[in-house]
Write a protein that holds these residues in place. Structure first.
Motif, PDB file in Angstrom:
ATOM      1  N   TYR A 105      -4.749  -3.069   8.626  1.00 16.23           N
ATOM      2  CA  TYR A 105      -5.292  -1.486   9.065  1.00 16.23           C
ATOM      3  C   TYR A 105      -6.670  -1.539   9.202  1.00 16.23           C
ATOM      4  O   TYR A 105      -7.418  -2.526   8.916  1.00 16.23           O
ATOM      5  CB  TYR A 105      -4.970  -0.803   7.543  1.00 16.23           C
ATOM      6  CG  TYR A 105      -3.747  -0.432   7.292  1.00 16.23           C
ATOM      7  CD1 TYR A 105      -2.812   0.793   7.621  1.00 16.23           C
ATOM      8  CD2 TYR A 105      -2.599  -1.546   6.808  1.00 16.23           C
ATOM      9  CE1 TYR A 105      -1.835   0.961   7.205  1.00 16.23           C
ATOM     10  CE2 TYR A 105      -1.434  -1.473   6.462  1.00 16.23           C
ATOM     11  CZ  TYR A 105      -0.788  -0.021   6.860  1.00 16.23           C
ATOM     12  OH  TYR A 105       0.461   0.231   6.614  1.00 16.23           O
ATOM     13  N   ASN A 141      -8.750   0.554   8.340  1.00 11.49           N
ATOM     14  CA  ASN A 141      -9.479   0.733   6.804  1.00 11.49           C
ATOM     15  C   ASN A 141      -9.211  -0.482   6.050  1.00 11.49           C
ATOM     16  O   ASN A 141      -7.904  -0.550   5.556  1.00 11.49           O
ATOM     17  CB  ASN A 141      -9.024   2.088   6.320  1.00 11.49           C
ATOM     18  CG  ASN A 141      -9.465   2.306   4.930  1.00 11.49           C
ATOM     19  OD1 ASN A 141     -10.196   1.597   4.437  1.00 11.49           O
ATOM     20  ND2 ASN A 141      -9.625   3.807   4.460  1.00 11.49           N
ATOM     21  N   ASN A 155      -9.798  -0.585   2.947  1.00 10.12           N
ATOM     22  CA  ASN A 155      -8.748  -0.252   1.816  1.00 10.12           C
ATOM     23  C   ASN A 155      -7.480  -0.347   1.886  1.00 10.12           C
ATOM     24  O   ASN A 155      -6.685  -0.622   1.046  1.00 10.12           O
ATOM     25  CB  ASN A 155      -9.365   1.029   1.111  1.00 10.12           C
ATOM     26  CG  ASN A 155     -10.888   0.909   0.512  1.00 10.12           C
ATOM     27  OD1 ASN A 155     -11.000  -0.284   0.182  1.00 10.12           O
ATOM     28  ND2 ASN A 155     -11.436   2.150   0.443  1.00 10.12           N
ATOM     29  N   ASP A 156      -6.886   0.127   3.151  1.00 11.30           N
ATOM     30  CA  ASP A 156      -5.440   0.314   3.374  1.00 11.30           C
ATOM     31  C   ASP A 156      -4.714  -1.086   3.483  1.00 11.30           C
ATOM     32  O   ASP A 156      -3.537  -0.956   3.578  1.00 11.30           O
ATOM     33  CB  ASP A 156      -5.187   1.061   4.421  1.00 11.30           C
ATOM     34  CG  ASP A 156      -5.346   2.479   4.338  1.00 11.30           C
ATOM     35  OD1 ASP A 156      -4.997   3.102   3.060  1.00 11.30           O
ATOM     36  OD2 ASP A 156      -5.840   3.563   4.933  1.00 11.30           O
ATOM     37  N   SER A 193      -5.267  -3.227   1.251  1.00 13.55           N
ATOM     38  CA  SER A 193      -4.972  -3.915   0.110  1.00 13.55           C
ATOM     39  C   SER A 193      -3.586  -4.572  -0.360  1.00 13.55           C
ATOM     40  O   SER A 193      -2.431  -3.937   0.055  1.00 13.55           O
ATOM     41  CB  SER A 193      -5.314  -2.829  -1.105  1.00 13.55           C
ATOM     42  OG  SER A 193      -6.813  -2.490  -1.062  1.00 13.55           O
ATOM     43  N   THR A 219      -2.524  -1.130  -7.517  1.00  9.32           N
ATOM     44  CA  THR A 219      -2.380  -0.708  -6.010  1.00  9.32           C
ATOM     45  C   THR A 219      -3.733  -0.953  -5.087  1.00  9.32           C
ATOM     46  O   THR A 219      -4.180  -0.227  -3.941  1.00  9.32           O
ATOM     47  CB  THR A 219      -2.348   0.915  -5.826  1.00  9.32           C
ATOM     48  OG1 THR A 219      -3.269   1.623  -6.817  1.00  9.32           O
ATOM     49  CG2 THR A 219      -0.961   1.438  -6.597  1.00  9.32           C
ATOM     50  N   ASP A 254      -6.939  -0.411  -3.478  1.00 11.10           N
ATOM     51  CA  ASP A 254      -7.765   0.746  -3.260  1.00 11.10           C
ATOM     52  C   ASP A 254      -7.099   1.494  -2.033  1.00 11.10           C
ATOM     53  O   ASP A 254      -8.008   1.908  -1.230  1.00 11.10           O
ATOM     54  CB  ASP A 254      -9.313   0.319  -2.541  1.00 11.10           C
ATOM     55  CG  ASP A 254     -10.079   0.247  -3.845  1.00 11.10           C
ATOM     56  OD1 ASP A 254     -10.012   0.352  -5.140  1.00 11.10           O
ATOM     57  OD2 ASP A 254     -11.467  -0.093  -3.705  1.00 11.10           O
ATOM     58  N   ILE A 255      -5.759   1.307  -1.858  1.00  9.20           N
ATOM     59  CA  ILE A 255      -5.000   2.098  -1.105  1.00  9.20           C
ATOM     60  C   ILE A 255      -5.313   3.565  -0.715  1.00  9.20           C
ATOM     61  O   ILE A 255      -5.523   4.053  -1.832  1.00  9.20           O
ATOM     62  CB  ILE A 255      -3.670   1.799  -0.745  1.00  9.20           C
ATOM     63  CG1 ILE A 255      -2.934   2.258  -2.155  1.00  9.20           C
ATOM     64  CG2 ILE A 255      -3.335   0.192  -0.730  1.00  9.20           C
ATOM     65  CD1 ILE A 255      -1.502   2.556  -2.133  1.00  9.20           C
ATOM     66  N   GLU A 256      -5.403   4.060   0.698  1.00 14.48           N
ATOM     67  CA  GLU A 256      -5.648   5.269   0.744  1.00 14.48           C
ATOM     68  C   GLU A 256      -4.331   5.681   1.362  1.00 14.48           C
ATOM     69  O   GLU A 256      -3.450   5.447   1.367  1.00 14.48           O
ATOM     70  CB  GLU A 256      -6.812   5.504   1.513  1.00 14.48           C
ATOM     71  CG  GLU A 256      -8.069   4.868   0.784  1.00 14.48           C
ATOM     72  CD  GLU A 256      -9.309   5.202   1.818  1.00 14.48           C
ATOM     73  OE1 GLU A 256      -9.473   5.972   2.579  1.00 14.48           O
ATOM     74  OE2 GLU A 256     -10.323   4.284   1.440  1.00 14.48           O
ATOM     75  N   LEU A 257      -4.659   7.109   1.967  1.00 15.02           N
ATOM     76  CA  LEU A 257      -3.264   8.049   2.376  1.00 15.02           C
ATOM     77  C   LEU A 257      -2.523   6.895   3.471  1.00 15.02           C
ATOM     78  O   LEU A 257      -1.151   7.128   3.405  1.00 15.02           O
ATOM     79  CB  LEU A 257      -3.791   9.159   3.043  1.00 15.02           C
ATOM     80  CG  LEU A 257      -2.784  10.137   3.411  1.00 15.02           C
ATOM     81  CD1 LEU A 257      -2.083  10.659   2.242  1.00 15.02           C
ATOM     82  CD2 LEU A 257      -3.417  11.346   4.094  1.00 15.02           C
ATOM     83  N   GLU A 258      -2.955   6.570   4.509  1.00 13.51           N
ATOM     84  CA  GLU A 258      -2.368   5.847   5.522  1.00 13.51           C
ATOM     85  C   GLU A 258      -1.344   4.616   4.983  1.00 13.51           C
ATOM     86  O   GLU A 258      -0.137   4.563   5.160  1.00 13.51           O
ATOM     87  CB  GLU A 258      -3.050   5.136   6.473  1.00 13.51           C
ATOM     88  CG  GLU A 258      -2.081   4.504   7.653  1.00 13.51           C
ATOM     89  CD  GLU A 258      -2.912   4.269   8.937  1.00 13.51           C
ATOM     90  OE1 GLU A 258      -2.495   3.856   9.848  1.00 13.51           O
ATOM     91  OE2 GLU A 258      -4.621   3.966   8.691  1.00 13.51           O
ATOM     92  N   GLU A 276      -0.467   4.692   1.455  1.00 17.55           N
ATOM     93  CA  GLU A 276       0.437   5.255   0.598  1.00 17.55           C
ATOM     94  C   GLU A 276       1.677   5.889   1.245  1.00 17.55           C
ATOM     95  O   GLU A 276       2.783   5.564   0.870  1.00 17.55           O
ATOM     96  CB  GLU A 276      -0.318   6.345  -0.140  1.00 17.55           C
ATOM     97  CG  GLU A 276      -1.397   6.061  -1.013  1.00 17.55           C
ATOM     98  CD  GLU A 276      -2.224   7.215  -1.672  1.00 17.55           C
ATOM     99  OE1 GLU A 276      -1.974   8.324  -1.094  1.00 17.55           O
ATOM    100  OE2 GLU A 276      -2.988   6.848  -2.350  1.00 17.55           O
TER     101      GLU A 276
END
Length: 199
Positions: A154, A156, A158-159, A161, A176, A178-182, A184
């Motif tokens: 990704y 990002n 974090n995404d 992870s 999890t 540091d995953i974010e919205l995308e 998730e």
């Protein structure tokens, strides 16, 4: 009646001893969430001597993590969820002291001094490395680790992870990074099992 029961007692005792000997004892597993301030560090320890470390906080947190690992001769697995310094920084001190059997990571390069120094250490010690992605499965002592993410790289970091669902007996942990919205949404769309007692 009493004589009959006494007569069969040695047979029952022998059967009981056989069953106890034939039933493997399950090792107790402890999952410790180490307070490293900003960042993440999780130590999974099975009483049979199997140890996994996921992340280790910033570079100034290596001693904090090591204080939990004083009785641990070596780490079977070190997994870092992603390459941000608040997740991999402390690994430099930890891996300089504790022999490591295998490194797991998301397989994606990152350009930072901390990341490059970590790779120099891994290559210098000849530690095997494996990139891990969705649907990979590992057995860690008495626990099963199912990798839920990443499915790709990704933009990002974090995404990207590594996300795992760890099952130890009747308890499931969802770890999890540091995953974010995308990310998730990608995991939710995957239909992989997500239920867990501990997030």
């Amino acid at each position: 009646m009493r004589n009959s029961a006494m007569k069969h007692h040695p047979i029952l005792l022998a059967l009981l001893l056989f069953l106890l000997a034939a039933t493997p004892a399950l090792a107790d597993t402890t999952v410790t969430f180490i307070d490293v301030g900003q960042g993440d560090s999780i130590w999974i320890h099975a009483d049979n001597g199997y140890d996994v470390l996921i992340d280790a906080g910033e570079s100034d947190q290596g001693d904090t993590v090591l204080s939990y690992l004083t009785a641990v001769p070596n780490l079977d697995v070190v997994l870092w969820t992603h390459a941000h310094a608040d997740h991999i920084g402390g690994l430099l001190d930890v891996m300089a002291v504790k022999p490591v059997g295998q490194v797991l990571y998301n397989g994606f390069d990152y350009n930072s001094v901390t990341y490059n120094n970590l790779w120099d250490l891994i290559i210098g010690y000849g530690i095997p490395q494996t990139s891990t992605h969705r649907s990979d499965t590992y057995t860690w002592g008495e626990c099963t680790c199912n990798v839920l993410h990443p499915d790709r790289e990704y933009i990002n970091t974090n995404d990207s992870s590594v996300v795992v669902r760890l099952t130890c007996g009747q308890v499931d942990f969802l770890l999890t990074g540091d995953i974010e919205l995308e990310a998730e949404n990608s995991i939710l769309d995957s239909d992989l099992p997500l239920d867990a007692e501990i997030l």
